[in-house]
Design an enzyme around this catalytic site. Structure first.
Site, PDB file in Angstrom:
ATOM      1  N   TRP A 105      11.213   9.120   1.604  1.00 11.69           N
ATOM      2  CA  TRP A 105      10.602   8.184   0.652  1.00 11.69           C
ATOM      3  C   TRP A 105      11.326   8.176  -0.675  1.00 11.69           C
ATOM      4  O   TRP A 105      11.503   7.119  -1.279  1.00 11.69           O
ATOM      5  CB  TRP A 105       9.100   8.444   0.484  1.00 11.69           C
ATOM      6  CG  TRP A 105       8.359   8.019   1.714  1.00 11.69           C
ATOM      7  CD1 TRP A 105       7.733   8.834   2.614  1.00 11.69           C
ATOM      8  CD2 TRP A 105       8.218   6.690   2.224  1.00 11.69           C
ATOM      9  NE1 TRP A 105       7.217   8.078   3.637  1.00 11.69           N
ATOM     10  CE2 TRP A 105       7.484   6.775   3.431  1.00 11.69           C
ATOM     11  CE3 TRP A 105       8.636   5.432   1.782  1.00 11.69           C
ATOM     12  CZ2 TRP A 105       7.172   5.655   4.203  1.00 11.69           C
ATOM     13  CZ3 TRP A 105       8.318   4.307   2.551  1.00 11.69           C
ATOM     14  CH2 TRP A 105       7.597   4.434   3.736  1.00 11.69           C
ATOM     15  N   ASP A 179       5.049   9.563  -6.818  1.00 14.41           N
ATOM     16  CA  ASP A 179       4.576   8.823  -5.648  1.00 14.41           C
ATOM     17  C   ASP A 179       3.681   9.769  -4.860  1.00 14.41           C
ATOM     18  O   ASP A 179       4.157  10.686  -4.207  1.00 14.41           O
ATOM     19  CB  ASP A 179       5.776   8.363  -4.807  1.00 14.41           C
ATOM     20  CG  ASP A 179       5.363   7.643  -3.521  1.00 14.41           C
ATOM     21  OD1 ASP A 179       4.143   7.562  -3.249  1.00 14.41           O
ATOM     22  OD2 ASP A 179       6.260   7.164  -2.801  1.00 14.41           O
ATOM     23  N   LYS A 203      -3.002   5.760   3.383  1.00 16.53           N
ATOM     24  CA  LYS A 203      -2.852   7.106   3.936  1.00 16.53           C
ATOM     25  C   LYS A 203      -4.139   7.904   3.731  1.00 16.53           C
ATOM     26  O   LYS A 203      -4.685   8.456   4.655  1.00 16.53           O
ATOM     27  CB  LYS A 203      -1.679   7.834   3.267  1.00 16.53           C
ATOM     28  CG  LYS A 203      -0.381   7.018   3.186  1.00 16.53           C
ATOM     29  CD  LYS A 203       0.359   6.935   4.494  1.00 16.53           C
ATOM     30  CE  LYS A 203       1.471   5.906   4.536  1.00 16.53           C
ATOM     31  NZ  LYS A 203       2.545   6.067   3.572  1.00 16.53           N
TER      32      LYS A 203
HETATM   33  C1  LIG Z   1       3.714   5.174   3.204  1.00 18.07           C
HETATM   34  C2  LIG Z   1       4.441   5.572   1.987  1.00 18.07           C
HETATM   35  C3  LIG Z   1       5.070   4.614   1.169  1.00 18.07           C
HETATM   36  C4  LIG Z   1       5.194   3.147   1.544  1.00 18.07           C
HETATM   37  O1  LIG Z   1       4.052   2.467   1.463  1.00 18.07           O
HETATM   38  P1  LIG Z   1       4.002   0.906   1.834  1.00 18.07           P
HETATM   39  O2  LIG Z   1       2.595   0.617   1.515  1.00 18.07           O
HETATM   40  O3  LIG Z   1       4.348   0.776   3.274  1.00 18.07           O
HETATM   41  O4  LIG Z   1       4.948   0.193   0.976  1.00 18.07           O
HETATM   42  C5  LIG Z   1       5.690   5.046   0.017  1.00 18.07           C
HETATM   43  N1  LIG Z   1       5.703   6.346  -0.323  1.00 18.07           N
HETATM   44  C6  LIG Z   1       5.135   7.290   0.459  1.00 18.07           C
HETATM   45  C7  LIG Z   1       5.200   8.714   0.039  1.00 18.07           C
HETATM   46  C8  LIG Z   1       4.484   6.926   1.628  1.00 18.07           C
HETATM   47  O5  LIG Z   1       3.906   7.866   2.388  1.00 18.07           O
END
Ligand SMILES: *Cc1c(COP(=O)(O)O)cnc(C)c1O
Length: 367
Positions: A105, A179, A203
């Site tokens: 990521w 993030d 998530k």
């Molecule tokens: C799933 C995820 C993303 C991407 O998210 P989207 O909603 O598909 O753009 C970004 N960062 C992390 C750490 C993730 O687990």
């Protein structure tokens, strides 16, 4: 009937109680005669849903008063562009953002940020195959960075920060952007250590389509001229996340999850459960030669546990038998292979117990 446990990395399992409440309220929310999906986002019903979701999230994470909570769209990947468009303008152009590269990521975040400014890789876990968070004293930070970007839980690599770093003294006060898509609300954090926290909801919070941004107020108002208005945090904040139509149904479900979390005892109680769940799985992985987890012990994720069968010829049989036993979506991300068990807040410990029992039994039958 077999009990189903869903180990998807995202979109992921939601609390059953939340889905049941949403089902009960689907056609008529609180006597309004409308589904939440059918309401004006500016009407009193939805305004009350949004206000409750915002204040419950503020309470759960103890978000200080000088931070705004924004409900946006665009997902985690959208924020990879939205963050630099909002923060590169803090410094003369072209500005530099620092990244600690811990896996898949952050790799995507780096690629995107390069469109809006300069990128410095302050540290990288690449040499070790992204199996650890580089030690804080190895980071080579930029003295006047616009911000420092971290992915505090790498969902694919299964690497999680077990510390909240301090970077201010080496960067002239650059804010940390974290993030937290895949572990927000899974552990107690000190929000004041971060300038910006963001995460896609799918998530650990709710349905896909909602992105949460928690931003310190002094970081608003620096957007580059090219930043779309709907993604300019200051405009969104000034309009209380109503500059354009927010993802109303996703916000409603997120609000129900926040209430559920409060009923569970809040984030501190969830953290204890997440420690117990992840320890159960890691302890088993460490006790057997049949499976392995390759992440360094001090960087292991409590949310996403990637593991490999030593004999990868058994992968297809493992997945098929797991599914027949009600253990769904255990296949690892295609970029790394193997297996991955995502054990977010809504995964009960019984699900991890069922997984470990199955893994023991599978190992016995195939050794
Ligand atoms: C799933 C995820 C993303 C991407 O998210 P989207 O909603 O598909 O753009 C970004 N960062 C992390 C750490 C993730 O687990």
């Amino acid at each position: 009937m077999t009990t189903i446990y869903n180990f998807s990395a995202g979109p992921a399992v939601l609390p059953k109680e939340v889905l049941q409440q949403a089902a009960a309220e689907m056609l008529d929310w609180h006597g309004s005669g409308m589904s939440v999906m059918e309401m004006s986002h500016r009407g009193p019903e939805f305004m009350s849903i949004l206000a409750a979701a915002q204040s419950d999230l503020r309470e759960l994470l103890a978000v200080p008063d000088n931070y705004k909570i924004l409900f946006l769209q665009g997902g985690g990947l959208g924020e990879n562009a939205i963050v630099p468009m909002n923060l590169m303008g803090r410094k003369p152009q072209p500005a530099t953002a620092d990244f600690v590269h811990t896996g898949s990521w952050t790799g995507k975040s780096i690629k995107e940020a390069k469109k809006y400014g300069k990128v410095n890789i302050a540290a990288s876990g690449e040499a070790g195959g992204y199996t650890c968070v580089p030690a804080r004293d190895s980071w080579k930070l930029t003295p006047d960075a616009a911000y420092v970007h971290l992915c505090t839980n790498e969902t694919i690599d299964g690497v999680e920060y077990q510390f909240a770093p301090d970077v201010a003294s080496e960067t002239g006060g650059a804010p940390i952007v974290a993030d937290m898509s895949s572990h927000i609300l899974s552990r107690v954090i000190d929000v004041s250590r971060y300038g910006v926290i963001f995460g896609g909801a799918q998530k650990n919070i709710g349905p896909a389509g909602l992105t949460i941004v928690i931003v310190r107020e002094d970081l608003l108002g620096h957007a580059l001229p090219i930043c779309p208005s709907a993604f300019d945090w200051k405009i969104v904040a000034d309009n209380d996340s109503m500059y354009n139509t927010p993802p109303t149904y996703a916000i409603y479900i997120a609000g129900l999850v926040f209430q559920w979390l409060k009923q569970q005892g809040g984030v501190a109680a969830m953290e204890q459960k997440n420690i117990a769940k992840s320890s159960l799985l890691y302890d088993y992985l460490d006790s057997t030669d049949f499976y392995e987890n390759r992440v360094e012990k001090g960087s292991r994720s409590r949310m996403n546990v990637p593991f490999y069968l030593k004999d990868e010829n058994l992968n297809a049989a493992f997945l098929a038998e797991a599914k027949a036993n009600g253990l769904l979506q255990l296949k690892g991300h295609k970029s790394v292979g193997g297996m991955r068990a995502s054990i977010y807040n809504a995964m009960p410990i019984e699900g991890v117990q069922a997984l470990v029992s199955f893994m023991q039994d599978f190992a016995k039958r195939n050794s």
